[in-house]
Design a protein around this motif. Structure first.
Motif, PDB file in Angstrom:
ATOM      1  N   VAL A  79      47.377   1.339 -17.228  1.00  0.00           N
ATOM      2  CA  VAL A  79      46.297   2.025 -18.118  1.00  0.00           C
ATOM      3  C   VAL A  79      44.987   1.434 -17.642  1.00  0.00           C
ATOM      4  N   ALA A  80      44.954  -0.049 -17.423  1.00  0.00           N
ATOM      5  CA  ALA A  80      43.798  -0.543 -17.092  1.00  0.00           C
ATOM      6  C   ALA A  80      43.427  -0.143 -15.633  1.00  0.00           C
ATOM      7  N   ALA A  81      44.377  -0.104 -14.674  1.00  0.00           N
ATOM      8  CA  ALA A  81      43.990   0.616 -13.352  1.00  0.00           C
ATOM      9  C   ALA A  81      43.670   1.981 -13.550  1.00  0.00           C
ATOM     10  N   LEU A  82      44.266   2.787 -14.466  1.00  0.00           N
ATOM     11  CA  LEU A  82      43.571   4.269 -14.615  1.00  0.00           C
ATOM     12  C   LEU A  82      42.136   4.295 -15.156  1.00  0.00           C
ATOM     13  N   LEU A  83      41.912   3.431 -16.077  1.00  0.00           N
ATOM     14  CA  LEU A  83      40.231   3.300 -16.435  1.00  0.00           C
ATOM     15  C   LEU A  83      39.524   2.831 -15.452  1.00  0.00           C
ATOM     16  N   ASP A  84      39.772   2.127 -14.276  1.00  0.00           N
ATOM     17  CA  ASP A  84      39.366   1.668 -13.182  1.00  0.00           C
ATOM     18  C   ASP A  84      38.903   2.709 -12.421  1.00  0.00           C
ATOM     19  N   ALA A  85      39.994   3.828 -12.113  1.00  0.00           N
ATOM     20  CA  ALA A  85      40.088   4.898 -11.331  1.00  0.00           C
ATOM     21  C   ALA A  85      39.083   5.995 -11.995  1.00  0.00           C
ATOM     22  N   LEU A  86      39.050   5.980 -13.160  1.00  0.00           N
ATOM     23  CA  LEU A  86      37.976   6.957 -14.063  1.00  0.00           C
ATOM     24  C   LEU A  86      36.638   6.264 -13.877  1.00  0.00           C
ATOM     25  N   ASP A  87      36.192   5.023 -13.342  1.00  0.00           N
ATOM     26  CA  ASP A  87      35.001   4.514 -13.361  1.00  0.00           C
ATOM     27  C   ASP A  87      34.593   4.088 -14.640  1.00  0.00           C
ATOM     28  N   GLU A  88      35.393   3.672 -15.619  1.00  0.00           N
ATOM     29  CA  GLU A  88      35.290   3.665 -17.085  1.00  0.00           C
ATOM     30  C   GLU A  88      35.602   2.393 -17.619  1.00  0.00           C
ATOM     31  N   ASP A  89      34.532   1.555 -18.206  1.00  0.00           N
ATOM     32  CA  ASP A  89      34.826   0.073 -18.567  1.00  0.00           C
ATOM     33  C   ASP A  89      35.805   0.227 -19.872  1.00  0.00           C
ATOM     34  N   SER A  90      35.572   1.377 -20.817  1.00  0.00           N
ATOM     35  CA  SER A  90      36.368   1.091 -21.841  1.00  0.00           C
ATOM     36  C   SER A  90      36.652   2.672 -22.365  1.00  0.00           C
ATOM     37  N   ALA A  91      37.525   2.936 -23.239  1.00  0.00           N
ATOM     38  CA  ALA A  91      37.898   4.037 -24.080  1.00  0.00           C
ATOM     39  C   ALA A  91      38.655   4.001 -25.369  1.00  0.00           C
ATOM     40  N   ASP A  92      38.450   4.983 -26.167  1.00  0.00           N
ATOM     41  CA  ASP A  92      39.297   5.051 -27.044  1.00  0.00           C
ATOM     42  C   ASP A  92      40.777   5.515 -26.933  1.00  0.00           C
ATOM     43  N   LEU A  93      41.687   5.091 -27.704  1.00  0.00           N
ATOM     44  CA  LEU A  93      42.946   5.272 -27.158  1.00  0.00           C
ATOM     45  C   LEU A  93      43.943   5.528 -28.299  1.00  0.00           C
ATOM     46  N   LEU A  94      44.800   6.874 -28.357  1.00  0.00           N
ATOM     47  CA  LEU A  94      45.729   6.903 -29.040  1.00  0.00           C
ATOM     48  C   LEU A  94      47.086   6.481 -28.720  1.00  0.00           C
ATOM     49  N   GLY A  95      47.827   5.760 -28.897  1.00  0.00           N
ATOM     50  CA  GLY A  95      49.259   5.807 -28.612  1.00  0.00           C
ATOM     51  C   GLY A  95      50.156   5.870 -29.658  1.00  0.00           C
ATOM     52  N   SER A  96      51.250   6.791 -29.358  1.00  0.00           N
ATOM     53  CA  SER A  96      52.018   7.018 -30.359  1.00  0.00           C
ATOM     54  C   SER A  96      53.437   6.494 -29.941  1.00  0.00           C
ATOM     55  N   SER A  97      54.152   5.688 -30.992  1.00  0.00           N
ATOM     56  CA  SER A  97      55.665   5.114 -30.591  1.00  0.00           C
ATOM     57  C   SER A  97      55.506   4.140 -29.448  1.00  0.00           C
ATOM     58  N   GLY A  98      56.104   4.326 -28.409  1.00  0.00           N
ATOM     59  CA  GLY A  98      55.961   3.123 -27.288  1.00  0.00           C
ATOM     60  C   GLY A  98      54.537   3.361 -26.651  1.00  0.00           C
ATOM     61  N   GLY A  99      53.965   4.474 -26.800  1.00  0.00           N
ATOM     62  CA  GLY A  99      52.638   4.189 -26.244  1.00  0.00           C
ATOM     63  C   GLY A  99      51.729   3.408 -26.926  1.00  0.00           C
ATOM     64  N   ALA A 100      51.926   3.265 -28.317  1.00  0.00           N
ATOM     65  CA  ALA A 100      51.148   2.625 -29.182  1.00  0.00           C
ATOM     66  C   ALA A 100      51.613   1.198 -28.954  1.00  0.00           C
ATOM     67  N   VAL A 101      52.711   0.825 -28.373  1.00  0.00           N
ATOM     68  CA  VAL A 101      53.008  -0.412 -27.810  1.00  0.00           C
ATOM     69  C   VAL A 101      52.293  -0.918 -26.616  1.00  0.00           C
ATOM     70  N   THR A 102      52.268   0.012 -25.830  1.00  0.00           N
ATOM     71  CA  THR A 102      51.460   0.109 -24.433  1.00  0.00           C
ATOM     72  C   THR A 102      49.939  -0.544 -24.618  1.00  0.00           C
ATOM     73  N   GLY A 103      49.592   0.404 -25.799  1.00  0.00           N
ATOM     74  CA  GLY A 103      47.977  -0.050 -26.347  1.00  0.00           C
ATOM     75  C   GLY A 103      47.712  -1.358 -26.973  1.00  0.00           C
ATOM     76  N   LEU A 104      48.957  -1.675 -27.498  1.00  0.00           N
ATOM     77  CA  LEU A 104      48.852  -3.195 -28.125  1.00  0.00           C
ATOM     78  C   LEU A 104      48.646  -4.071 -27.153  1.00  0.00           C
ATOM     79  N   ALA A 105      49.733  -4.081 -25.935  1.00  0.00           N
ATOM     80  CA  ALA A 105      49.737  -4.815 -24.850  1.00  0.00           C
ATOM     81  C   ALA A 105      48.456  -5.099 -24.070  1.00  0.00           C
TER      82      ALA A 105
END
Length: 268
Positions: A79-105
């Motif tokens: 996800v950090a690499a994806l933000l880099d590819a989008l040329d964005e320093d930060s974003a809001d994020l909704l993670g559900s289930s395992g995606g929420a765990v991804t967000g916490l990590a």
């Protein structure tokens, strides 16, 4: 209009989609792919630039080594690499289930990359009083998969999660599963479920205040294990859970209502 792109990451390639205009919002699950978030993304695209992706090894995101486990840490780096590819320093994020765990990590490994994390029902079994029993149950589900296959594993998974097994229970799509459905399910049970369910979040990092953390629980999730884990996490970081429409899969069941609730939560 939806634009589909790919991104090379260490050990593989991610497939992701971009739609809409406005502040950047990432929607993600695990093992749920981008398609599962399509209706919610469409409902949010009028006022957000919405990015969804297939997690590593799922659907259109391929791996050099198909036997590599999908850990929350690896997915967070993606996800950090994806933000880099989008040329964005930060974003809001909704993670559900395992995606929420991804967000916490992601918050722990890449501080400052998330403005607001909405963690919707993360399955953090290690936070529960009966963690040992839950850990054994997950290990038994994985063993069932290796012994009896995807169908038996899903049945055991749903029962342990607290759902009445029936047409409203989560799991593979109704009807005959496609080859991709079966492949995604097999990857989940063999290479993702254990590391995701047994992830222990960095409570100090979450409570540090660098990113806003909102814990979401479905209005009809009742006694689901993921409702229990969400309440446990909220208590650990000193916040009150926020109710969202539906149950664990509310974003697929009621995408428009879920989108409106998410907008409310993300407003400053």
């Amino acid at each position: 209009m939806t634009t589909t792109r790919t991104l090379d990451v260490p050990g593989g390639r991610l497939r992701y989609e971009i739609r809409g205009t406005g502040p950047l919002l990432l929607l993600m699950g695990a093992p749920m792919d981008a398609e599962a978030f399509g209706p919610l993304a469409d409902a949010l695209a009028s006022d957000h630039t919405v990015v969804t992706h297939d997690p590593r090894g799922i659907s259109g995101s391929t791996l050099d080594d198909p036997e590599q486990d999908s850990t929350p840490e690896l997915r967070a780096d993606d996800v950090a690499a994806l933000l880099d590819a989008l040329d964005e320093d930060s974003a809001d994020l909704l993670g559900s289930s395992g995606g929420a765990v991804t967000g916490l990590a992601l918050l722990a490994r890449h501080p400052g990359r998330v403005r607001t994390l909405v963690a919707h029902e993360p399955p953090l079994l290690e936070l529960l009083p009966d963690a040992a029993e839950q850990r054994a149950a997950v290990e038994a589900i994985v063993a069932t998969f290796h012994r009896e296959g995807v169908g038996a594993a899903w049945g055991q998974f749903m029962a342990n999660a607290g759902f009445d097994v029936g047409e409203d229970a989560p799991g593979p799509p109704p009807g005959e599963p496609s080859e991709q459905d079966l492949a995604n399910s097999a990857r989940f049970f063999a290479h993702e479920m254990l590391d995701t369910s047994l992830y222990v979040p960095d409570i100090a990092a979450l409570a540090s205040g660098r990113s806003r953390v909102v814990i979401g629980i479905g209005a009809t999730s009742g006694g689901l294990v993921t409702a229990r884990t969400s309440r446990a996490l909220a208590e650990r970081i000193g916040t009150t859970p926020v109710e969202f429409p539906g149950d664990h899969g509310g974003f697929t069941e009621q995408p428009k209502e879920f989108a409106e609730r998410l907008r409310e939560v993300l407003r400053p």
